[in-house]
Design a protein around this motif. Sequence first.
Motif, PDB file in Angstrom:
ATOM      1  N   SER A 209       0.621  -1.028  -0.130  1.00 16.35           N
ATOM      2  CA  SER A 209      -0.042   0.118  -0.121  1.00 16.35           C
ATOM      3  C   SER A 209       0.928   1.320  -0.005  1.00 16.35           C
ATOM      4  CB  SER A 209      -0.953  -0.022   1.107  1.00 16.35           C
ATOM      5  OG  SER A 209       0.031   0.021   2.170  1.00 16.35           O
TER       6      SER A 209
ATOM      7  N   MET B 263      -2.418   4.451  -3.075  1.00 17.99           N
ATOM      8  CA  MET B 263      -3.588   5.006  -2.680  1.00 17.99           C
ATOM      9  C   MET B 263      -4.158   5.951  -3.827  1.00 17.99           C
ATOM     10  SD  MET B 263      -4.195   7.111   0.603  1.00 17.99           S
ATOM     11  CE  MET B 263      -5.548   7.967   1.049  1.00 17.99           C
TER      12      MET B 263
ATOM     13  N   GLU C 121      -2.950   5.039   4.990  1.00 18.27           N
ATOM     14  CA  GLU C 121      -4.195   5.802   4.366  1.00 18.27           C
ATOM     15  C   GLU C 121      -4.338   6.851   5.510  1.00 18.27           C
ATOM     16  OE1 GLU C 121      -7.829   3.836   3.467  1.00 18.27           O
ATOM     17  OE2 GLU C 121      -6.814   3.284   1.628  1.00 18.27           O
TER      18      GLU C 121
END
Lengths: 500, 440, 348
Positions: B275, C312, C332
């Motif tokens: 991520s 993201m 995030e």
Amino acid sequence: MSEDRSTRRRILAYLKGRPLPLVESMPLHISDPADRMVIAFLRMAGESLPWAIGWKIADGPARILSVPEPRNRDLVSSMVAEFGDALISHLGIDSIPTDEEPIPDERLPQVWIGGPTDLDMLHLIALRFARARRGNDNLLSRLNCCGRCCHELFECAGNPFRANCVVASQALRTVLVFPTEPIRTMHLGYLLAMIPDGTLHQRLSRGEIAESVALSTSLTPDVERGLEPLVTAWSKGGDAERESARLELDCILAKEVTRRLDSVGAALQALGNLKLPVSPSATSIRTQSIRALQMFKNYNARVVGGEPSRSPETDHDPLFAASHFLQLDADRQEAAGELLHNDSLALSDAVHNGKAICGDVVKRELITIPPRTLRVRLTVQTADFGPLRLREGDWTHCPIDTNSSLRWVIQSIDEIPNGGRLVVLQANKPLGVDQEPLQGSKRVVFHEASEPELRRRLAAMVWDLDDRLKSDALPSRAFLARLRGQDRGHTPLPSDVEDD
Amino acid sequence: MTDPSLHRADLSRKTDALAQRLLERLTSEGETADVVASPPGAGKTRLLVKLCVALAGQGKAIGVVCQTTQQANDVAKRLVDETPQCPIVRFLGSSAPADDKIDGTLSVRKTSEFPVGKKVVIGTSAKWSLIGMCDVLDALLIDEAWQMTFSTFLPIMRFTGRFLIIGDPGQLPPVVTTPTERWATSDMPPHVAAPEVLLRDGQIQLHQLPATWRLPHDSAKAIAPFYDFAFESAAQPTERRFSRAGSGPLDDIERALNALNDRSTSLLLVPTPASGTLATGDRGVASAIVQTAVRALETGAVATSRDRAKPRNDILLPQDIGITTSRREMVRAIRDELPSELRTQIRVDTAERWQGSECQLMIIAHPLSSVRVPSEFDLATGRLCVMASRHRCALIVVTRDHVPETLAGHMPSATQPLGQSDTAGRGLFQHRSFWEAISA
Amino acid sequence: MASGSQDTRRRFEQWARNPRCHANAVSAIVNFPMRMVAEAEGVKAQFGQSPFALIRGRQFEEGVFLDDASRLRDQLEASGVIACGTTGFVDFRLQNNGGPMPSLDAAIEASLDWLRDLAAGRAQQTIASGLSLRIPGGVMLPEATLCIDALAVRPTQSGSELVVGEIKVYPDRGGYTDTTQLATSRAQAGMYGHALQITLKAANLEGSLSVSERGFLVLSHSGSNRIRLRHDEDLRAQIQRARDGLRQLSEVAQQLRPNPDSALAVIQSAPTSYCESCVSFCERASICRAHAVAEERPEILGDAVKQLMGDMSLARLRQLMSNNTEPSNAHEQEVLEMIREIAEGYDV
């Protein structure tokens, strides 16, 4: 602003779907239209000097010059000389001042150009002509002066404390952050297309169309392929063919130049439409720029009188190099301080960057500096905004101080165990009781202020070493003389440029 | 392997011989300028103090130029400890507080207050460069000279014809935020570190301190790529040891701490999540760093030094641990992770702030952690050199695990100005060499 | 300069500008220009050279080597690259570039012969132009060739040292000289240096001939045909870059094993990795960007935003900002906090 802050603002601009302001007030000085000269250049690929030059002063008609063959040095020299005459007249260089005081009406003759390639062209003209020694006498002196002016404008554009020459795309980037990649913000047309109302998608689409239109000094290869036969016709054809080719070239080049001039005009309009109040920093910049222009006039007069002109490439002499560097550093510090002082968005960034502290005054005291001077000392408790770049000994300034020359020197910074800091600051000037600063203030901000005047003093001291060396008043005389005269084997900079 | 004490005696002899040569140069007739390049923790300030004492003993008036107030105060205190037979003058800035006095020194703000005759006057480069004039000094000794620009050096040429310029070339260069393109191709660029510019003059003599006394033996080898000259470590293999009384659960942190049983450097790799991570404030790495520090304390870490006159085993306290990173936001992230009772005890700061300091155990966030496409800033090795040279006993490098792949795959662009050294390219080589050394 | 050599260098540099993009890698490996892929997808080519630039480049280079390279020699001597009073110039340029060589093969053969003569002390020339080399081993192509713009030769204790030079028509502006152009020039010089090292090794000439890690650049003066030589250019890392890069490209080629017969289809289906630098060299950049815009990927705001946000998307960030959902991981959360803090400064 740090790169990290500007990156975050760019993301926010995207989420908001439009360019966002970076400042609350206009930090740039924009002269009145009558004092603005907008300039645009075109060049042939592979060549350094202009193929065409256009300029416009106030709302007057554009004056556009071009040559049918930019590889013909005589043609280019004549064109540049004529442009130089207009530039010199606009800047008032031909009026030799009698003293160094600023001109009374505080008007600054300003030059506006579109983008970085126009700025490069100023430098290229300077490199070619500022110190040229060969050629027709009358033409040569005009070209030399033009070269010196271009060099001065080029350097001013790189100095944040000067507004003599402004790059339009950079000006827009100074006041707005755009929701796009930084590389695209170099294109003035792209920026202008992003500004008018619309959805993000509409702005991006407009931008894509706009950036396909060339606004730099280069023409697209397609256009140049179209021009090639005209250039050949002019070079090799008979009289009628040459004349026809010249007219057609003039027309095409004029159209290209006009588009570029118009884009700078549009940028000025866009800046005006933002309706930002003028920042006090813009006023300081204007004053400093007028002074700089005055100094340039004096310098130019001395060069005409026989003094060597500065190299557009670099300062080879270590004393002059150091002095100029310190001057530029002082200007940069002053510009940065002025911006922080007068803009809360910039100040907010400074707090988060660790270049400013924001907190409550928790203690006031009077301290004795031997033998008898009293100085005010404040203790400020700040919240924890992260690591501080400011440190003991740094100078700061408080935006709400009415005394503009007052500075606060950080004496100590101590972390508070549960978060936050205690910062002790001391005034740099003695103050009477009735002048106690920040009286009644609780929440205060102190931003990095540095010491531009000290840097300027240092610059002057370094410059003075030259005199001291000549007068034999230096204990390190031989050492310094050797440093200045050292030959490190570089190819010597030609003192003149020969025509081939 | 050479007998360690003979080895150190030999190094001391070399340093003494250097000091003697420099003393002769500084007391000779005519103008002299000498540059001494030093690896970290090699005793450069000790050398400077020693020379000051010797020169003062010969009745000389000496100026000492330091780069920060703290450095100047440190030198003043060390001089006082040496009890030289002359006034020690602390030359203060005009806004320095009245109570800012060091015992045993005379505090002055103006040159007119200097005592006549022999003396040692210590001030910052900012102070020295701005004074109008003072009586000619017999010599000026400049400490941490690689942190000073050439433009700052020039004004102090007014005060003497004899200079000794000492510093560490591997560490952070002077911070310059002003655009410098105009002088990038200048023969003597004003923005470059003063010694680098001065050494372009072929008549300036360059000397080197022979060894680091701070770093363990293998750590000295790990940072060697950051230097253009060879140097040794006074500590021989195994003379500095990191050990622990207890142990924790066998995880990566434990393995990293255990690795220090056999060497002074260790690597802790944190998996790189798909991520993405923030290069600026990577909480995963921050957490790993803090957990490592806490584990070291909880398991009774001990720093052993056998190279001292009396060998020591020091139980590590929080103040013996230092944490550093190249990014300010990372400092914040690490401090946020620290248990509150440790926040004021374990020093966490950027590399810039760590210059000149040392501690027993250093835990660092690798500058390239979470950086996928290194820029010139990332590849500059001054920061990493500072970070990797603060420890006396052990160094733990914590990083996301993509770094070796990033280093192997990166192809640097040579954008340096004409004729200048390719710092990005060289930085990449140096980073790779350092990585090889710590991951071997 | 031979088109084959430009091709090799150009393709390597094309790959090096964005090695993460598989489509770019395939295009470079199989030599299927991205321009053709873009045209097949309906995008008109933006790049391509100006006819004037080509002429100027050729004329400038010819001027460098006029009169037995006298201009170049003067500057090499003044800079100390070669000793004063040296003589001898050998020209390996092709006839269509102003030289004597009838073909690339002839140039390569003559170049190798000359290197052998140099090693044996039979050749005395101190300047060479167009030295042509074939990179052995078929790293990228069945044959890969390079022509070195300029070479200076100086004696060493064991033989001779070869100093690589690159000729460029852009002007020397001191510290203001375009850094992108400088980087490209040095990358090219690094490739020459590496190719020369391989050649010397393959021909067993390393004992007598060495390649200097310092090269020179020949630039122009503004508005003049005079040359400006900058010596002492640090090429060590760039030579290494060429070595590492060719090895990496070879590995990528092994992994991807693209079928050259269906190059277009392979490139079109290969994963891409759009970044800021694509705008300046890839004809397909606008297509990749359009996809990135449609997917609201962070790279559309530049490399720094991509670095910050990772995988993201901007759409995801918008969702989080509107409080419709909670962050699903620490990354995030961190990004959200950063942008919220910035947003506080705007009452929008």
